[in-house]
Every structure is written in C-alpha cells, then in structure tokens.
Scaffold this motif. Structure first.
Motif, short mmCIF file in Angstrom:
data_model
loop_
_atom_site.label_atom_id
_atom_site.label_comp_id
_atom_site.label_asym_id
_atom_site.label_seq_id
_atom_site.Cartn_x
_atom_site.Cartn_y
_atom_site.Cartn_z
N GLY A 288 102.96 67.47 66.24
CA GLY A 288 101.90 66.80 65.50
C GLY A 288 101.64 65.41 66.01
N GLN B 55 98.51 61.04 59.18
CA GLN B 55 98.31 62.35 58.57
C GLN B 55 99.02 63.44 59.36
OE1 GLN B 55 96.94 62.79 55.64
NE2 GLN B 55 97.33 65.00 55.69
N ALA B 56 99.07 63.30 60.69
CA ALA B 56 99.80 64.27 61.50
C ALA B 56 101.28 64.26 61.14
CB ALA B 56 99.61 63.97 62.98
N GLU C 92 101.64 66.00 57.70
CA GLU C 92 101.51 67.46 57.79
C GLU C 92 102.72 68.09 58.47
OE1 GLU C 92 97.81 68.11 59.73
OE2 GLU C 92 96.61 67.41 58.03
N ARG D 19 105.47 60.33 54.30
CA ARG D 19 104.69 60.43 53.07
C ARG D 19 103.78 59.20 52.98
NH1 ARG D 19 107.06 59.53 48.59
NH2 ARG D 19 108.77 58.31 49.52
#
Length: 719
Positions: free
Chosen positions: A8, A180-181, A184, A189
């Motif tokens: 990610g 965000q990667a 995910e 967090r």
C-alpha cells in the motif's frame, strides 16, 4: 510493516512521485548533493501546521524540524511557518522570509488554511508562490505538501494545489492518500494523528515528516532531467506582483476613532502594530495599489466586524467576530476589491454597525495587502486593437456631447487637454472607438460604460481602432470617454465610434448645470498621482487627470469640467519652453496651436492654481522667485477676466509646498484679488489648500483637496 502495508505504501508513493520521464530535476540535484555530503538549506512555508502547532515544543517536534533532522546534519532549516496565514498572505512574505535566505529546497504547505481562503483567490495566490520560487535568481527545488484535516476532508484546496504542482512539473506529496493507504493496510489510524479536527498532534507531525523523507529520497534516484520551461499560468499572474502596507507604511490619509495598536501576529517576524478601535463610528482611509486589494485583520470570538470598500465600490464585511475562534486569535485575508484597474485606489474601512454596536469590543486591522500591480507588458486592457465591422459614427455627430476644450480638425476632434470628454447614449451590445495621432506620446483614456471604468491606451504617431472585448447586455447604455494624459505628453484625434450590428446612437446626455474651468500645472493635470514610488514621467499610465482634485471637485458638484494644465509650467518660470500666458488660450499646449474660439458656454467658475514652478524651477538653480512675479500674476489674472467677464474667479495655491516656502506666492494671490475688488470686481476669491504633499500629490491628497475645494465653493463662491 507487513507485506500488505509495504504494497500500500509503495502504491501511494508511486502515485505521488512523477514518472522518471517527468522527474523534478532541481529536486533530484538537491537530494544528490545532500547524499554526497554537501550542505543544503531547506525552507518550509505554510500556516500553523508548518510552525509545528500541537507538537511540543513546536519548532523542535513539528514536521519541518523532524524532516530536517531525518535528512541529516548538513541540512539547515528555515521555518517560515506563520499560523493563521494562507497562500495570499504567504506570497506577501515569501521574499523576506524564504527567498532572501537563498534556500536550496522549499516545501510549500497551505492547503488547510487555503480551504478557508476565498475560492476566487486561492488558485492565483498559491500559483504565484510557485512561480516566484521558480523564477527566483537562484531557483530552489520546490515540493508541494498537500495536507488535510482529520479524516482526509475537505479536498478542494488540496486538489487545486496538486494540479498546480503537476502543471509545473513539481514533486508533490498527497498526504491524505499516503495516510489512507496505511490505514487500508491496517498499519495506521487517522484518529492517532489528531486530537482536534484541524491540527495534527505529535504523531501526525511524525507521519508527515516520514512521508516527506521517503518522497525526497525516492526523488534522488535516476538521472537528472532538464528543467522544463516555465508554463503559462493557470490562474493569472496578479499575485506575482504584490505590495503590503503594514507598520509605519500603513498610514491613513484620514481617520476617525482608530488608534495605533491591536494584536501583532506573534509568529510573523518584524510585524508592527496596525490600527484598532472600540468606537462605533470609527473609520480610516488608505491609499493602495493593485487589481486586488485586501485587508489582513484579526478575528476571534471577542472582536467586532469591519466593513470596507475600494473607491466607490460596494461595502464588504470583514468578519472580526468569529464565534468558532474560541480561546485564540486568528487572522484573515479579506478581499475588498478584485478585478480592479491595476493602479492606485482609495480603500475605505469603517466599523460595521451591527448587533455588536455599543459593545465596546475591539475591531482591528494589521495590514493592507495588494496584488496585481502589473508591469506595463502585463496590463490587460478591456479593449482589443481591432475595428468592429460597419461604418463609423463621425466625431461631429449631433448625438455626441463634447465637454472641454475640444478642437475640430479634418479627421475628427482633437483631444489634447486632460479631462477632454465625450458623452453619449447608445443601444447595442458592442462598442468600437477610432483614433489617429501625429503626436509622439501615447494617450491614456478612461472609458466609462454604464458607470464601469475601463482603461485604454492609444498609441502616438498611429491610427488605431479598438473594440470592447466583452459584449454588453442588450438595451440602452451610457458612455463617457475621458482623456487622462495631459496635452504636453500626448494628443489624440477621435475619428469616430462604431456600435456594431443593430446599435444606434440616442439623444445626447444633457449638459450639467454647472461648468468649471481650471488652469494649472502638474498638480491640476494629475501628474504622478498614481505613482507607486518616486515621481516619474516614463510610464504615463499612472498620471490620471480624471482623478485630480479639479475633476473630482466637478464630479462632486455635478459640474462639467474643463482642464487646461501643463506639467512644469508657470507664469514667470518653467521647466521646459512654455509659460502659461503663451498657451492658456490655445487648442493644445504648443505655440503652433490655434487660439481656441470663445467658449460656446461661459463657465460659472474659473479656477487658477499656479506658482509652484515659478518658485520650484529657480529654486532648483539656487535663484529666488522672479521679482516681478506679483505683477505678472496680476496681468495673467486680468487676461482670464478678459476672456471670462462674467465668471467667478477663484485664485488657488497649494497641493505642493511652494506657497509654504515662498511668501511671494500667497501675497500675489491676495494682492491680485484686492486689486480687482478695488476696481469693482466682486467676483474674485482666494483659497490656499491645507492638504499638500512634498512630492506630487497622489490621489489621496487630491481627494482631500477636492474635499476642501468643494466645501469652499459651496460655502463661499456658489452661495
């Protein structure tokens, strides 16, 4: 980090770093120098997040300090973060706080604060920061840092800034996508990065520094590519040309109720006090320049609102009373006027009479910030140099009303003296204007259509046609074409106008009931009245007779204005070859110009303001004023009375300092008036202006002179 997190992170990083064929050459070079052990200066510019707000201590644990530390001991950090500032304020401080430090690498962070900046401003101001960095004498590598608020929202300013980074081939970090990667992939967090919605905490600053360090090291790989040419701007160039009035430079030309004081931005080096008030009726008036003028002011839950306007534009509320600013003071770039002519303007600020009237709360402003002070090559007229189809309406058409000393010539009407004016009414959606000139100088005009001012420069020694760029709405329109440039500098012949298909002239506007004729020198001509710095005669765009005291007085009285004025001229001395008694009655300020025929309509008041050059020129040579100045002044006043036997005569002194320096000038006025009165002429007055300037007066001084003169005419001359 597990393999899913690595994947990610790699995907996010690849989306933020340009492909090898589009690599940022300057950034590659800087990072390779750093890897080779060379010293590098890193500058960061942004808002409170760049200062390290919410990390303790901020300047040591904020992302900028962490990034510099992670890049190694050879990195010198210049942190130009200033809390509460957006890119519009940032571009004003860019030179002093960043470029003057000769950085090798600059990281730009403004997207969170720009989210609250006027959407019509944020594109141009952020782009201007990039362009000024890239066009610096020693251009640094530039990285755009796209931050976000908690949870990655909102995105408007971020997307705009990332788009600009791509436009200029710059490396950018979209931190929201990077983070965000990780989220995910189960490695992080969002909640861990923020203790409140806007400012990241210590952990958040660590993540920003980590993402930037990885990005910069990745950028060092691969061959160095050629630096591309600077592309054209996406949002204009107004904010590349700025001016800030603050501290001692922020001086009202008129004020009531405001005093020096108020909060000073604690993070802005060298900031001085602005102006503050608790009075309901407080107001302050400033001289400013540019096509966009804004007030940089304080806001909090405890402050009051201001309102401001530029010239006679609409009033704009400047929110100082902001309930969401609980417990701390903020700062805001409040736009008062935009899309203005890029010249001098008057800014009027007052306390807003609202529900906080009588509260005793403070209202404060810290600076006036202007953008769009363009060099000549970038000034954009609202007229295009091309003719509308169809035949022109001749300059002698009976539907056209001419005001001023206008001469009939074979090709049209000669417009020599500043203030020469055409008025008309017409229908249609288009407007074209035709000119011809055999004079060397360019003539600047104000073209007022339906009360909106447009600017037009007509070249000398040429014939030219012009059409309005944008179509007008259908219906009836009013037109005023007013020459701004004085006759000694430029003459133009108006050859006719075109109205396009379906357009037609209507009956002319009525004459105004009062007519004023002014005779004077550069003060009356409006010379230098919009200059930014020293007096100059190289760029006559900034010399505007329509905003000189005489023209302003005529407007306030609803009068027709005739201006006969020449820079440097006097009655006994001159800076060039002509004296006023030689040209005062001619169609243009030259000896070969014909004497003007008698005025078709006698003026109500004739005003004379001469003497500045009678003192100034000989004084520049170490000589006194002419011994016979008084006698020759009286002789010239008699010539005026001979041409205007029924008019009221007003003998003026002032606008500059000759009357203060040379007692012979006010004495000549009084003696001339006394002589005429003794001979039975009861229609003569004198007035000495209290408003003055040491150099040529700017439009703020002209406004004060017009205030004085309007009041004197109403109370003494016209009663």
């Amino acid at each position: 980090m597990n393999k899913h997190g690595l994947k990610g992170f790699a995907l996010a990083l690849s989306s933020m770093l340009p492909a090898a064929s589009q690599a940022d050459a300057r950034l590659q070079a800087v990072m390779q120098r750093l890897e080779a052990g060379e010293a590098v200066t890193l500058a960061t510019i942004g808002g409170s997040i760049t200062t390290g707000h919410a990390a303790q201590p901020p300047r040591e644990r904020g992302w900028a300090a962490l990034l510099a530390k992670s890049l190694g001991p050879r990195v010198r950090l210049v942190n130009a973060g200033v809390g509460g500032t957006d890119s519009a304020a940032g571009v004003q401080r860019l030179q002093a706080q960043v470029l003057d430090k000769s950085p090798d690498l600059v990281v730009v962070e403004f997207d969170v604060n720009d989210q609250w900046l006027d959407p019509a401003v944020r594109g141009g101001s952020f782009e201007a920061i990039l362009r000024r960095l890239l066009t610096a004498r020693k251009p640094p590598a530039v990285v755009v840092l796209g931050l976000t608020q908690q949870g990655g929202q909102p995105r408007d300013a971020t997307e705009l800034q990332l788009r600009l980074a791509a436009h200029y081939g710059l490396t950018a970090l979209d931190f929201s996508r990077w983070m965000q990667a990780r989220v995910e992939a189960g490695e992080d967090r969002w909640a861990a990065l923020y203790d409140e919605p806007v400012h990241p905490n210590a952990t958040g600053h660590q993540r920003i520094a980590l993402a930037l360090a990885e990005l910069l090291r990745a950028a060092a790989r691969g061959p160095i590519k050629a630096v591309p040419a600077l592309p054209p701007p996406l949002y204009g160039q107004a904010h590349e040309f700025t001016r800030m009035l603050a501290g001692d430079a922020l001086q009202p030309y008129r004020r009531q109720g405001f005093a020096r004081g108020g909060e000073v931005h604690p993070e802005w080096p060298g900031q001085q006090h602005g102006w503050v008030t608790r009075a309901d009726d407080a107001e302050a008036h400033f001289l400013a320049w540019g096509s966009e003028i804004a007030v940089f002011h304080a806001e909090s839950e405890h402050y009051r609102n201001l309102e401001a306007r530029v010239d006679d534009g609409p009033w704009v509320t400047l929110r100082g009373q902001v309930p969401e600013r609980k417990g701390y003071l903020g700062w805001h770039y409040g736009v008062v006027g935009r899309d203005l002519e890029p010249t001098a303007h008057l800014l009027h600020v007052r306390v807003r009479r609202d529900e906080w009237a009588g509260s005793g709360r403070r209202a404060s402003l810290l600076a006036v910030m202007s953008a769009g002070i363009y060099p000549p090559a970038l000034r954009r007229s609202d007229f295009l140099p091309e003719a509308l189809p169809g035949g022109p309406v001749a300059a002698d058409a009976p539907q056209l009303r001419w005001v001023g000393r206008i001469a009939n010539v074979p090709d049209g009407r000669l417009l020599a003296w500043s203030g020469s004016e055409l008025r008309a009414r017409f229908t249609g959606t288009q407007l074209g204007l035709g000119f011809a000139s055999t004079h060397w100088g360019s003539s600047h005009f104000t073209v007022e259509i339906d009360g909106v001012r447009h600017w037009l420069a007509v070249p000398g020694n040429a014939a030219s046609d012009w059409r309005l760029r944008e179509p007008l709405p259908p219906g009836e329109h009013s037109l005023r074409l007013i020459k701004r440039t004085e006759g000694a500098m430029a003459e133009a012949v108006f050859t006719g106008l075109r109205l396009g298909e379906g357009g037609r002239l209507l009956a002319p506007p009525p004459a105004r009931p009062l007519r004023l004729v002014f005779y004077g020198d550069s003060i009356t001509a409006g010379a230098c009245n919009a200059d930014l710095g020293d007096d100059q005669y190289d760029d006559l765009y900034f010399h505007d007779g329509t905003r000189a005291y005489g023209a302003l007085t005529a407007e306030r009285l609803g009068a027709d204005y005739v201006g006969i004025a020449v820079s440097g001229i006097g009655i006994t001395a001159t800076w060039h070859e002509l004296l006023m008694p030689q040209v005062w009655n001619r169609e243009a300020p030259r000896l070969d110009a014909p004497v003007a025929p008698p005025d078709p309509r006698s003026p109500d008041v004739v005003l004379l303001n001469l003497g500045q050059n009678d003192h100034g020129f000989p004084a520049s040579k170490g000589r006194p004023i002419a011994a016979d100045f008084g006698a020759r002044y009286l002789a010239f006043v008699r010539q005026l009375r001979g041409r205007y036997p029924d008019a009221r005569l007003l003998l003026l002194a002032g606008g500059m300092t000759a009357w203060k320096d040379e007692p012979a000038i006010p004495r000549a006025l009084e003696q001339a008036a006394a002589t005429l009165r003794a001979e039975g002429d009861a229609k003569v007055w004198t007035h000495t202006f209290q408003a003055f300037a040491w150099a040529h007066p700017r439009i703020d001084v002209h406004a004060r002179m017009a205030d004085e003169l309007t009041r004197f005419l109403n109370q003494e001359v016209l009663k």
